[in-house]
Design a protein around this motif. Structure first.
Motif, PDB file in Angstrom:
ATOM      1  N   ARG A  94      42.958  90.376  57.579  1.00 18.10           N
ATOM      2  CA  ARG A  94      42.656  89.348  56.582  1.00 18.10           C
ATOM      3  C   ARG A  94      41.520  88.440  57.037  1.00 18.10           C
ATOM      4  N   VAL A  95      41.499  88.097  58.318  1.00 16.08           N
ATOM      5  CA  VAL A  95      40.405  87.272  58.840  1.00 16.08           C
ATOM      6  C   VAL A  95      39.104  88.055  58.797  1.00 16.08           C
ATOM      7  N   MET A  96      39.154  89.339  59.142  1.00 17.18           N
ATOM      8  CA  MET A  96      37.939  90.174  59.087  1.00 17.18           C
ATOM      9  C   MET A  96      37.422  90.286  57.663  1.00 17.18           C
ATOM     10  N   ALA A  97      38.334  90.469  56.708  1.00 17.86           N
ATOM     11  CA  ALA A  97      37.919  90.551  55.310  1.00 17.86           C
ATOM     12  C   ALA A  97      37.285  89.244  54.863  1.00 17.86           C
ATOM     13  N   LEU A  98      37.832  88.152  55.328  1.00 26.88           N
ATOM     14  CA  LEU A  98      37.270  86.850  54.997  1.00 26.88           C
ATOM     15  C   LEU A  98      35.870  86.701  55.582  1.00 26.88           C
ATOM     16  N   ALA A  99      35.688  87.164  56.818  1.00 30.38           N
ATOM     17  CA  ALA A  99      34.380  87.074  57.463  1.00 30.38           C
ATOM     18  C   ALA A  99      33.347  87.965  56.790  1.00 30.38           C
ATOM     19  N   CYS A 100      33.803  89.062  56.208  1.00 33.14           N
ATOM     20  CA  CYS A 100      32.886  89.987  55.534  1.00 33.14           C
ATOM     21  C   CYS A 100      32.624  89.596  54.087  1.00 33.14           C
ATOM     22  N   SER A 101      33.366  88.635  53.583  1.00 34.87           N
ATOM     23  CA  SER A 101      33.172  88.202  52.196  1.00 34.87           C
ATOM     24  C   SER A 101      31.951  87.283  52.104  1.00 34.87           C
ATOM     25  N   ALA A 102      31.634  86.887  50.890  1.00 34.15           N
ATOM     26  CA  ALA A 102      30.484  86.000  50.663  1.00 34.15           C
ATOM     27  C   ALA A 102      30.755  84.642  51.310  1.00 34.15           C
ATOM     28  N   PRO A 103      29.725  84.047  51.920  1.00 30.54           N
ATOM     29  CA  PRO A 103      29.928  82.743  52.555  1.00 30.54           C
ATOM     30  C   PRO A 103      30.144  81.648  51.510  1.00 30.54           C
ATOM     31  N   PRO A 104      30.558  80.465  51.930  1.00 29.76           N
ATOM     32  CA  PRO A 104      30.780  79.379  50.983  1.00 29.76           C
ATOM     33  C   PRO A 104      29.499  79.032  50.218  1.00 29.76           C
ATOM     34  N   ALA A 105      29.679  78.418  49.083  1.00 29.68           N
ATOM     35  CA  ALA A 105      28.530  78.054  48.239  1.00 29.68           C
ATOM     36  C   ALA A 105      27.584  77.151  49.014  1.00 29.68           C
ATOM     37  N   GLY A 106      26.298  77.440  48.903  1.00 28.74           N
ATOM     38  CA  GLY A 106      25.283  76.646  49.578  1.00 28.74           C
ATOM     39  C   GLY A 106      25.028  77.068  51.015  1.00 28.74           C
ATOM     40  N   GLN A 107      25.700  78.097  51.509  1.00 24.56           N
ATOM     41  CA  GLN A 107      25.532  78.560  52.886  1.00 24.56           C
ATOM     42  C   GLN A 107      24.985  79.980  52.889  1.00 24.56           C
ATOM     43  N   MET A 128      46.071  78.918  62.583  1.00 19.62           N
ATOM     44  CA  MET A 128      45.049  79.677  63.300  1.00 19.62           C
ATOM     45  C   MET A 128      43.888  78.762  63.673  1.00 19.62           C
ATOM     46  N   GLY A 129      43.500  78.817  64.943  1.00 21.75           N
ATOM     47  CA  GLY A 129      42.423  77.971  65.430  1.00 21.75           C
ATOM     48  C   GLY A 129      41.102  78.712  65.531  1.00 21.75           C
ATOM     49  N   ARG A 130      40.080  77.961  65.863  1.00 24.06           N
ATOM     50  CA  ARG A 130      38.726  78.503  65.951  1.00 24.06           C
ATOM     51  C   ARG A 130      38.630  79.578  67.039  1.00 24.06           C
ATOM     52  N   GLU A 131      39.273  79.358  68.176  1.00 23.67           N
ATOM     53  CA  GLU A 131      39.220  80.333  69.266  1.00 23.67           C
ATOM     54  C   GLU A 131      39.903  81.642  68.871  1.00 23.67           C
ATOM     55  N   THR A 132      40.978  81.556  68.119  1.00 24.53           N
ATOM     56  CA  THR A 132      41.658  82.767  67.654  1.00 24.53           C
ATOM     57  C   THR A 132      40.761  83.547  66.705  1.00 24.53           C
ATOM     58  N   VAL A 133      40.093  82.841  65.802  1.00 24.58           N
ATOM     59  CA  VAL A 133      39.162  83.499  64.884  1.00 24.58           C
ATOM     60  C   VAL A 133      38.041  84.161  65.679  1.00 24.58           C
ATOM     61  N   ARG A 134      37.521  83.477  66.685  1.00 22.84           N
ATOM     62  CA  ARG A 134      36.439  84.038  67.498  1.00 22.84           C
ATOM     63  C   ARG A 134      36.897  85.311  68.216  1.00 22.84           C
ATOM     64  N   ARG A 135      38.115  85.291  68.766  1.00 22.47           N
ATOM     65  CA  ARG A 135      38.623  86.473  69.464  1.00 22.47           C
ATOM     66  C   ARG A 135      38.816  87.643  68.507  1.00 22.47           C
ATOM     67  N   ILE A 136      39.304  87.371  67.322  1.00 26.25           N
ATOM     68  CA  ILE A 136      39.498  88.444  66.342  1.00 26.25           C
ATOM     69  C   ILE A 136      38.157  89.061  65.984  1.00 26.25           C
ATOM     70  N   LEU A 137      37.153  88.237  65.753  1.00 27.11           N
ATOM     71  CA  LEU A 137      35.830  88.754  65.393  1.00 27.11           C
ATOM     72  C   LEU A 137      35.192  89.490  66.577  1.00 27.11           C
ATOM     73  N   ARG A 138      35.479  89.052  67.775  1.00 19.54           N
ATOM     74  CA  ARG A 138      34.895  89.678  68.954  1.00 19.54           C
ATOM     75  C   ARG A 138      35.463  91.073  69.195  1.00 19.54           C
ATOM     76  N   LYS A 139      36.708  91.317  68.777  1.00 25.84           N
ATOM     77  CA  LYS A 139      37.320  92.633  68.939  1.00 25.84           C
ATOM     78  C   LYS A 139      36.564  93.708  68.172  1.00 25.84           C
ATOM     79  N   THR A 140      35.913  93.317  67.125  1.00 29.18           N
ATOM     80  CA  THR A 140      35.192  94.285  66.296  1.00 29.18           C
ATOM     81  C   THR A 140      33.699  94.101  66.475  1.00 29.18           C
ATOM     82  N   THR A 141      32.950  94.867  65.775  1.00 27.92           N
ATOM     83  CA  THR A 141      31.496  94.749  65.849  1.00 27.92           C
ATOM     84  C   THR A 141      30.971  93.814  64.766  1.00 27.92           C
ATOM     85  N   ALA A 142      31.871  93.099  64.121  1.00 30.11           N
ATOM     86  CA  ALA A 142      31.459  92.193  63.048  1.00 30.11           C
ATOM     87  C   ALA A 142      30.647  91.047  63.610  1.00 30.11           C
ATOM     88  N   ASN A 143      29.645  90.651  62.879  1.00 33.45           N
ATOM     89  CA  ASN A 143      28.816  89.517  63.254  1.00 33.45           C
ATOM     90  C   ASN A 143      28.662  88.644  62.023  1.00 33.45           C
TER      91      ASN A 143
END
Length: 147
Positions: A94-107, A128-143
């Motif tokens: 779910r976090v990965m899907a959120l990261a791959c979705s369109a960014p917030p308006a104006g960003q 869920m904290g910022r460090e947890t989100v960072r670790r989840i994104l780091r596990k994959t090749t998502a940027n």
């Protein structure tokens, strides 16, 4: 120094020799097998400590563990329970899907702070904290910063 005698059974002696010969075990398991083998042969503790580079308590604990529970307790480490994972693979997806979705308006792209806020609004991810989100994104090749 008084040394307690230790006599291995024939099955245990064969198992210890197998552990000592094969390279499929952790170094500390092989060291413990060497300790048991040496104690079975009557080698003095001081010599075991000098040759294997172990402390006296390591030799004593190995002997005591064998006397209490046999070779499995003396040579192999017990499983440690550890802390269970707080977020499962579904939550990470779910976090990965959120990261791959369109960014917030104006960003142009997501930031970790924005992803953290968006993830906290999802049901079940409220803490869920910022460090947890960072670790989840780091596990994959998502940027999330690449746009």
């Amino acid at each position: 120094m008084r040394q307690t005698e230790l006599h291995l059974t024939d099955e245990d002696r064969a198992a210890v020799d197998e552990i000592r010969r094969k390279g499929r075990h952790h170094a500390r398991e092989v060291n413990r097998a060497h300790v048991l083998h040496s104690l079975d042969r009557g080698v003095p503790e001081a010599q075991i400590m000098a040759v294997l580079g172990l402390g006296r308590t390591a030799v004593w604990r190995t002997r005591l563990a064998y006397l209490q529970g046999g070779i499995d307790l003396a040579v192999f480490d017990l499983a440690r329970p550890g802390r269970p994972r707080q977020y499962g693979t579904d939550d990470e997806a779910r976090v990965m899907a959120l990261a791959c979705s369109a960014p917030p308006a104006g960003q142009k792209r997501w930031t970790l702070a924005q992803l953290e806020c968006a993830a906290r609004q999802e049901p079940g991810l409220g803490r869920m904290g910022r460090e947890t989100v960072r670790r989840i994104l780091r596990k994959t090749t998502a940027n999330p910063g690449a746009g």
